[in-house]
Structures are given as C-alpha cells and as structure tokens.
Enzyme design. Structure first.
Site, PDB file in Angstrom:
ATOM      1  N   GLY A  98       0.816  -1.211   0.000  1.00 12.11           N
ATOM      2  CA  GLY A  98       0.000   0.000   0.000  1.00 12.11           C
ATOM      3  C   GLY A  98       0.846   1.256   0.000  1.00 12.11           C
ATOM      4  N   GLY A 158       0.549   5.634   1.066  1.00  8.62           N
ATOM      5  CA  GLY A 158      -0.220   6.713   1.675  1.00  8.62           C
ATOM      6  C   GLY A 158       0.645   7.931   1.849  1.00  8.62           C
ATOM      7  N   LYS A 171       6.503  -0.741   7.186  1.00 10.41           N
ATOM      8  CA  LYS A 171       6.105   0.612   6.795  1.00 10.41           C
ATOM      9  C   LYS A 171       7.347   1.498   6.717  1.00 10.41           C
ATOM     10  CE  LYS A 171       2.605   2.754   8.871  1.00 10.41           C
ATOM     11  NZ  LYS A 171       1.851   3.573   9.859  1.00 10.41           N
ATOM     12  N   ASP A 216      -7.189   9.058  14.115  1.00 14.30           N
ATOM     13  CA  ASP A 216      -7.296   8.783  12.677  1.00 14.30           C
ATOM     14  C   ASP A 216      -7.997   7.440  12.422  1.00 14.30           C
ATOM     15  OD1 ASP A 216      -7.022   9.599  10.073  1.00 14.30           O
ATOM     16  OD2 ASP A 216      -5.005   8.793   9.804  1.00 14.30           O
ATOM     17  N   VAL A 263       4.065   0.739   2.358  1.00  9.82           N
ATOM     18  CA  VAL A 263       4.109  -0.481   3.160  1.00  9.82           C
ATOM     19  C   VAL A 263       4.469  -1.648   2.250  1.00  9.82           C
ATOM     20  CG1 VAL A 263       2.815  -2.058   4.637  1.00  9.82           C
ATOM     21  CG2 VAL A 263       2.355   0.390   4.741  1.00  9.82           C
ATOM     22  N   PHE A 299       1.974   8.933   4.443  1.00 12.35           N
ATOM     23  CA  PHE A 299       3.049   8.634   5.391  1.00 12.35           C
ATOM     24  C   PHE A 299       4.232   7.971   4.719  1.00 12.35           C
ATOM     25  CE2 PHE A 299       0.069   5.089   5.225  1.00 12.35           C
ATOM     26  CZ  PHE A 299       0.913   4.054   4.864  1.00 12.35           C
ATOM     27  N   GLY A 300       3.992   7.308   3.564  1.00 11.49           N
ATOM     28  CA  GLY A 300       5.028   6.528   2.900  1.00 11.49           C
ATOM     29  C   GLY A 300       4.443   5.279   2.270  1.00 11.49           C
TER      30      GLY A 300
END
Length: 377
Positions: A82, A84, A103, A201, A89, A86-87
């Site tokens: 995945g 996002g 992650k 979140d 995975v 944030f970075g």
C-alpha cells in the site's frame, strides 16, 4: 581639471557600487551557509531527540533492525502492499519465516513526529484488536516500522471499493463482529492502558483484518498519549482525515478535544460499513444524499432499507439498524452528547429495544484538509 574631478567622482561611485554588490553577495553567502548549518543542526538535533526517545522508551521492548536487515526482509522492497501520505508499506519476512508488514516513513513528513507517535503509543499496547509492532529501524534519515502481517488487508476494500471484485463481500454478521472488535480495541486504548491513547485517525483504511477477519487498529502516526485522568487534551494543530474529523478538532467552539473525538470517527466508519459508501458522496444528485448521516437518519425514520443496493433479511436488518443507530449516536455534534466506547460496546451487544433514537446530526466534517497529515486513503 573638470575631467579629472568627474573621472574621480565616477570612479568613486563605481567603486562604491561594486563594493555594495560585493557586500550584498557576502551577506547572501553567509545567510546561505547559515541556513545550511541551521538545517543540518535542526536535523541533527531531531535525530538526537529521536535516539534519546528510543533509548528511554522504544528500544526497551522492541527489536531494532538495520537498514540492511529491512532490505533483506522485504527482498529489496519487492512487494508493495500500500501507499499513503506517510510513505509505503511492503511485505516482508523475518528469518523465522514469519510474514510481516514493513512501513517505510517519508523523510519529509512530520520531521520524525509520526515515527515517535507510533513507537510511543503502540509499544505500550497489548490487545487482540490492536496491531502488534514487532520492531523498528532508525538509521540516518530512514525510518521504518515492522508490524505483524494481516492477510486480509484493510477494511476499506471490503466496504466500498466496488472495483475490487476479488474482495469477497462481508456478511452482516462479519460486519457486526468487526465493528464490535474495533469498539473493544478503542475502549482498551481509552481506558485499558496505563496511559490513555487517543488515535485521532480512525477510518476503514486504518483497520486491518487478519485471516479470520479479526479487526486490528493500526497507524498510530497521529496518536496522542496522555494521563488516564485527563479528559481534555491540548493540541496546537488539528489532525485527522477529511470526513472523519470530529467538529471540536477543527473548531474548539464545539467543545474540548478528548477520547470522544475518536468516538466520532468510529461512528462515521460504522455508518460507512452499513451504507457501503463514503460518508460524503460528492457525486450525489440530491443534496440530502450528499451527507450520509442525514440520508440514513431519514431512512430510519421512514422505515426504509438502509442498503437499497442489497436485499437484507429480517435478522440482518436488525444488525444493520443497530449499527446505524449506534453510529448516529457517535457522530453527535457536541462531544458531551456522544457515548463512551464502553457504552458503544454495550449498545452493539444489546438489542434495538434498549437503544433510543438519537437526535438528527446537524453538522458534517470540514471539506478542507485539517493538517498536513490528512489523507483520503
């Protein structure tokens, strides 16, 4: 004589201009060097702060891996699970053969704050409905977190990603069990730990499902740890994801920020699980259909189907209505009107006769990003 005077004046003026230019260049150069030094100093200071934090908190219970270990673990980042804000995975495997999710955090996001938040909060937890953090990597600017691998991925793909035909539909009993598991996980974070953990979140993307569809709360990058006795927390900036952010998080006039902010996000997610759609539908043709809590409230009042696209049996309709009413209680505008997660769990485990109909929701979340953390995935 006049020529000599003019020549001297011209030479003087030119010399002064050149000197002025050289001085400006020197100032700019010094400022440039200073900014580089300050930037380096800030990064170095931040790195030292993270190292100090890991020494005092994270490294005591979690295994620390080298970057070379992470590359081997992920087969040089071969399989991406995945992506996002944030970075990314990646799927990995420990030497023991145990599958993991790795992650890799973006260096530009949060200046290490998200990394510290995750390690500080999740390393304090141990619950069946909270994902387990197995280790971390902090090497230079590289930051990574190693989690247990969840075979069925995120809840998101099972409730409204119609294009993913490979994802099987979840039964209403599955959805109810998942909603109950998430409620238990949040109840644990709010009152079962030595310190209270506010997630900030909660959304389908951050709920992971194992091979038995047991839900686990993940992604603690925005989390805040506070003493259990504190009911109201202070925050310098709003945080969360559009559509799930409680009103008080982006406007303090609605009340103080507390564990009830997570309750609101949970309620929005619960309504999405029932409706099989995002809580805000920008493609809706009627205004009343744009904001799902308004639409579903009207359907409840009229006794209509909560999922027009699916046939719901009588027993399943009982589950859907119970989840909907609980969700509507959770998304009340003012924090004081929302239940605690303990009460939410009680309502989910009860029956419709024991749950009163909540007031109609009067407010939706803001349609703008509330912080640089905000994402739509």
């Amino acid at each position: 004589m006049l020529f000599n005077v003019a020549h001297i004046l011209y030479t003087g003026v030119t010399g002064a201009a050149i000197a002025g230019v050289l001085i400006c260049i020197a100032i700019l150069y010094l400022r440039y060097r200073s900014s580089i030094w300050k930037g380096h100093f800030t990064l170095t200071t931040k790195s030292n702060q993270i190292e100090e934090f890991l020494k005092n908190h994270g490294a005591l219970t979690l295994k620390r891996y080298k970057l070379s270990d992470i590359k081997k673990m992920t087969n040089n980042f071969k399989i991406k699970l995945g992506q996002g804000s944030f970075g990314a995975v990646y799927k990995g495997e420990l030497l023991s053969g145990c599958p993991v999710a790795v992650k890799i955090l973006n260096a530009s996001k949060g200046n290490g704050e998200d990394f510290i938040n995750e390690v500080a909060s999740i390393s304090r937890t141990s619950h069946i409905n909270v994902v387990t953090l197995l280790g971390f990597c902090f090497e230079g600017h590289k930051k990574a977190l190693i989690y247990e691998f969840m075979h069925n991925g995120s809840l998101e793909k099972f409730i409204y990603n119609k294009e993913l035909e490979a994802a099987p539909s979840l039964s209403w009993d599955n959805l109810w069990q998942i909603s109950l598991g998430i409620a238990r996980g949040l109840e644990y974070l709010h009152k079962g730990c030595n310190t209270r953990i506010l997630h900030f979140d909660i959304k389908p993307h951050n709920i992971l499902l194992d091979e038995d569809f047991c839900p686990k709360i993940s992604d603690f990058g925005l989390a805040k740890v506070c003493p259990r006795k504190e009911s109201i927390v202070s925050m310098s900036d709003a945080r969360g994801t559009i559509g799930y952010v409680a009103p008080e998080v982006w406007n303090r006039n609605f009340g103080g920020i507390s564990h009830k902010s997570d309750v609101y996000s949970y309620g929005m997610m619960l309504l999405e699980m029932v409706g099989g759609r995002k809580n805000i539908n920008v493609e809706a043709s009627h205004t009343s259909e744009i904001y799902f809590p308004h639409w579903v409230y009207s359907r409840l009042e009229q006794g209509g189907d909560l999922r027009p696209d699916k046939v719901i049996a009588t027993e399943e309709n009982e589950i859907a209505r119970r989840m909907t009413v609980v969700g509507l209680w959770c998304v009340q505008t003012f924090p004081k009107d929302r239940p605690t997660m303990s009460r939410v769990r009680d309502m989910l485990e009860g029956n419709m006769d024991s749950i009163e109909m909540p007031p109609k929701p009067v407010l939706s979340s803001p349609t703008r990003s509330v912080s640089y953390y905000s994402t739509t995935s």
